[in-house]
Design a protein around this motif. Structure first.
Motif, PDB file in Angstrom:
ATOM      1  N   MET A   1       0.836  -1.178   0.000  1.00 42.62           N
ATOM      2  CA  MET A   1       0.000   0.000   0.000  1.00 42.62           C
ATOM      3  C   MET A   1       0.885   1.246   0.000  1.00 42.62           C
ATOM      4  O   MET A   1       1.802   1.362   0.792  1.00 42.62           O
ATOM      5  CB  MET A   1      -0.898  -0.038   1.238  1.00 42.62           C
ATOM      6  CG  MET A   1      -1.745   1.167   1.419  1.00 42.62           C
ATOM      7  SD  MET A   1      -2.782   0.923   2.881  1.00 42.62           S
ATOM      8  CE  MET A   1      -3.561   2.497   2.895  1.00 42.62           C
ATOM      9  N   THR A   2       0.609   2.182  -0.853  1.00 39.38           N
ATOM     10  CA  THR A   2       1.364   3.419  -0.916  1.00 39.38           C
ATOM     11  C   THR A   2       0.548   4.528  -0.286  1.00 39.38           C
ATOM     12  O   THR A   2      -0.651   4.633  -0.503  1.00 39.38           O
ATOM     13  CB  THR A   2       1.692   3.785  -2.376  1.00 39.38           C
ATOM     14  OG1 THR A   2       2.401   2.710  -2.959  1.00 39.38           O
ATOM     15  CG2 THR A   2       2.511   5.046  -2.457  1.00 39.38           C
ATOM     16  N   SER A   3       1.221   5.364   0.472  1.00 36.58           N
ATOM     17  CA  SER A   3       0.542   6.452   1.157  1.00 36.58           C
ATOM     18  C   SER A   3       1.093   7.778   0.676  1.00 36.58           C
ATOM     19  O   SER A   3       2.290   7.947   0.522  1.00 36.58           O
ATOM     20  CB  SER A   3       0.757   6.313   2.672  1.00 36.58           C
ATOM     21  OG  SER A   3       0.233   7.435   3.326  1.00 36.58           O
ATOM     22  N   GLU A   4       0.206   8.745   0.427  1.00 32.24           N
ATOM     23  CA  GLU A   4       0.606  10.088   0.041  1.00 32.24           C
ATOM     24  C   GLU A   4       0.854  10.954   1.273  1.00 32.24           C
ATOM     25  O   GLU A   4       1.521  11.969   1.189  1.00 32.24           O
ATOM     26  CB  GLU A   4      -0.480  10.724  -0.835  1.00 32.24           C
ATOM     27  CG  GLU A   4      -0.699  10.006  -2.142  1.00 32.24           C
ATOM     28  CD  GLU A   4       0.446  10.158  -3.114  1.00 32.24           C
ATOM     29  OE1 GLU A   4       1.108  11.207  -3.105  1.00 32.24           O
ATOM     30  OE2 GLU A   4       0.691   9.216  -3.885  1.00 32.24           O
ATOM     31  N   GLN A   5       0.288  10.579   2.404  1.00 34.96           N
ATOM     32  CA  GLN A   5       0.447  11.352   3.629  1.00 34.96           C
ATOM     33  C   GLN A   5       1.813  11.114   4.247  1.00 34.96           C
ATOM     34  O   GLN A   5       2.405  10.058   4.085  1.00 34.96           O
ATOM     35  CB  GLN A   5      -0.613  10.952   4.660  1.00 34.96           C
ATOM     36  CG  GLN A   5      -2.017  11.355   4.292  1.00 34.96           C
ATOM     37  CD  GLN A   5      -2.997  10.954   5.378  1.00 34.96           C
ATOM     38  OE1 GLN A   5      -2.943   9.848   5.875  1.00 34.96           O
ATOM     39  NE2 GLN A   5      -3.882  11.858   5.725  1.00 34.96           N
ATOM     40  N   THR A   6       2.280  12.111   4.977  1.00 30.90           N
ATOM     41  CA  THR A   6       3.503  11.939   5.748  1.00 30.90           C
ATOM     42  C   THR A   6       3.186  11.036   6.922  1.00 30.90           C
ATOM     43  O   THR A   6       2.156  11.200   7.582  1.00 30.90           O
ATOM     44  CB  THR A   6       4.019  13.306   6.239  1.00 30.90           C
ATOM     45  OG1 THR A   6       4.204  14.163   5.115  1.00 30.90           O
ATOM     46  CG2 THR A   6       5.331  13.151   6.975  1.00 30.90           C
ATOM     47  N   SER A   7       4.060  10.087   7.185  1.00 28.43           N
ATOM     48  CA  SER A   7       3.810   9.137   8.275  1.00 28.43           C
ATOM     49  C   SER A   7       4.911   9.223   9.321  1.00 28.43           C
ATOM     50  O   SER A   7       6.064   9.528   9.017  1.00 28.43           O
ATOM     51  CB  SER A   7       3.729   7.708   7.726  1.00 28.43           C
ATOM     52  OG  SER A   7       4.940   7.353   7.090  1.00 28.43           O
ATOM     53  N   VAL A   8       4.525   8.941  10.557  1.00 30.80           N
ATOM     54  CA  VAL A   8       5.460   8.992  11.679  1.00 30.80           C
ATOM     55  C   VAL A   8       5.160   7.847  12.635  1.00 30.80           C
ATOM     56  O   VAL A   8       3.997   7.529  12.881  1.00 30.80           O
ATOM     57  CB  VAL A   8       5.382  10.347  12.424  1.00 30.80           C
ATOM     58  CG1 VAL A   8       3.992  10.624  12.970  1.00 30.80           C
ATOM     59  CG2 VAL A   8       6.426  10.441  13.531  1.00 30.80           C
ATOM     60  N   LEU A   9       6.210   7.221  13.138  1.00 29.98           N
ATOM     61  CA  LEU A   9       6.088   6.269  14.237  1.00 29.98           C
ATOM     62  C   LEU A   9       6.634   6.962  15.475  1.00 29.98           C
ATOM     63  O   LEU A   9       7.774   7.445  15.467  1.00 29.98           O
ATOM     64  CB  LEU A   9       6.887   4.989  13.966  1.00 29.98           C
ATOM     65  CG  LEU A   9       7.027   4.018  15.147  1.00 29.98           C
ATOM     66  CD1 LEU A   9       5.677   3.510  15.620  1.00 29.98           C
ATOM     67  CD2 LEU A   9       7.947   2.866  14.782  1.00 29.98           C
ATOM     68  N   ILE A  10       5.797   7.043  16.497  1.00 29.16           N
ATOM     69  CA  ILE A  10       6.197   7.670  17.751  1.00 29.16           C
ATOM     70  C   ILE A  10       6.215   6.593  18.823  1.00 29.16           C
ATOM     71  O   ILE A  10       5.169   6.066  19.201  1.00 29.16           O
ATOM     72  CB  ILE A  10       5.239   8.803  18.160  1.00 29.16           C
ATOM     73  CG1 ILE A  10       5.138   9.834  17.044  1.00 29.16           C
ATOM     74  CG2 ILE A  10       5.711   9.436  19.473  1.00 29.16           C
ATOM     75  CD1 ILE A  10       4.103  10.917  17.286  1.00 29.16           C
ATOM     76  N   THR A  11       7.411   6.233  19.290  1.00 29.13           N
ATOM     77  CA  THR A  11       7.499   5.280  20.393  1.00 29.13           C
ATOM     78  C   THR A  11       7.127   6.028  21.675  1.00 29.13           C
ATOM     79  O   THR A  11       7.395   7.220  21.805  1.00 29.13           O
ATOM     80  CB  THR A  11       8.911   4.675  20.515  1.00 29.13           C
ATOM     81  OG1 THR A  11       9.832   5.689  20.900  1.00 29.13           O
ATOM     82  CG2 THR A  11       9.363   4.034  19.206  1.00 29.13           C
ATOM     83  N   GLY A  12       6.475   5.345  22.587  1.00 25.64           N
ATOM     84  CA  GLY A  12       6.024   6.013  23.808  1.00 25.64           C
ATOM     85  C   GLY A  12       5.018   7.103  23.493  1.00 25.64           C
ATOM     86  O   GLY A  12       4.985   8.146  24.144  1.00 25.64           O
ATOM     87  N   GLY A  13       4.180   6.848  22.498  1.00 25.25           N
ATOM     88  CA  GLY A  13       3.239   7.864  22.031  1.00 25.25           C
ATOM     89  C   GLY A  13       1.937   7.946  22.788  1.00 25.25           C
ATOM     90  O   GLY A  13       1.064   8.727  22.437  1.00 25.25           O
ATOM     91  N   ASN A  14       1.796   7.161  23.838  1.00 27.10           N
ATOM     92  CA  ASN A  14       0.509   7.117  24.534  1.00 27.10           C
ATOM     93  C   ASN A  14       0.380   8.131  25.668  1.00 27.10           C
ATOM     94  O   ASN A  14      -0.693   8.262  26.247  1.00 27.10           O
ATOM     95  CB  ASN A  14       0.236   5.708  25.067  1.00 27.10           C
ATOM     96  CG  ASN A  14       1.263   5.267  26.081  1.00 27.10           C
ATOM     97  OD1 ASN A  14       2.442   5.166  25.752  1.00 27.10           O
ATOM     98  ND2 ASN A  14       0.843   4.988  27.303  1.00 27.10           N
ATOM     99  N   LYS A  15       1.440   8.871  25.968  1.00 24.80           N
ATOM    100  CA  LYS A  15       1.331   9.854  27.048  1.00 24.80           C
ATOM    101  C   LYS A  15       2.420  10.908  26.917  1.00 24.80           C
ATOM    102  O   LYS A  15       3.360  10.758  26.134  1.00 24.80           O
ATOM    103  CB  LYS A  15       1.408   9.187  28.419  1.00 24.80           C
ATOM    104  CG  LYS A  15       2.700   8.452  28.693  1.00 24.80           C
ATOM    105  CD  LYS A  15       2.655   7.765  30.053  1.00 24.80           C
ATOM    106  CE  LYS A  15       3.941   6.982  30.278  1.00 24.80           C
ATOM    107  NZ  LYS A  15       3.944   6.326  31.581  1.00 24.80           N
ATOM    108  N   GLY A  16       2.290  11.965  27.677  1.00 23.68           N
ATOM    109  CA  GLY A  16       3.305  12.999  27.764  1.00 23.68           C
ATOM    110  C   GLY A  16       3.658  13.631  26.429  1.00 23.68           C
ATOM    111  O   GLY A  16       2.790  13.933  25.610  1.00 23.68           O
TER     112      GLY A  16
END
Length: 95
Positions: A1-16
């Motif tokens: 699947m190709t995405s046109e949107q910018t993508s980010v993986l954020i570790t520890g993304g559930n708080k703070g």
């Protein structure tokens, strides 16, 4: 699947800072891969962001586990052919 949107993986993304970063990038239309060691807290954070209009995919992720990291890579690849940004925000318990 190709995405046109910018993508980010954020570790520890559930708080703070991770959650706030996800919120702000989500507002800008980024696809957010929300890494969370605790799946329940991660789901709650992802739901909150989704309710705010963000495109969020929960990624159960414990950065201290090779197996968890491998599973996270597989999950991200199911949704996109590339990851534009990695924000390594996860802490390690006991440090």
């Amino acid at each position: 699947m190709t995405s046109e949107q910018t993508s980010v993986l954020i570790t520890g993304g559930n708080k703070g800072l991770g959650l706030e970063t996800a919120r702000r990038l989500g507002e800008q239309g980024w696809t957010i891969f929300l890494g969370s060691r605790d799946e329940g807290r991660g789901r709650a954070a992802a739901d909150k962001l989704t309710d705010g209009g963000a495109n969020v995919i929960l990624v159960p992720l414990d950065v201290t586990s090779d197996e968890s990291v491998t599973d996270a890579v597989r999950l991200v690849r199911k949704h996109t052919d590339r990851l534009d940004v990695l924000i390594n925000n996860a802490s390690v318990p006991g440090n």
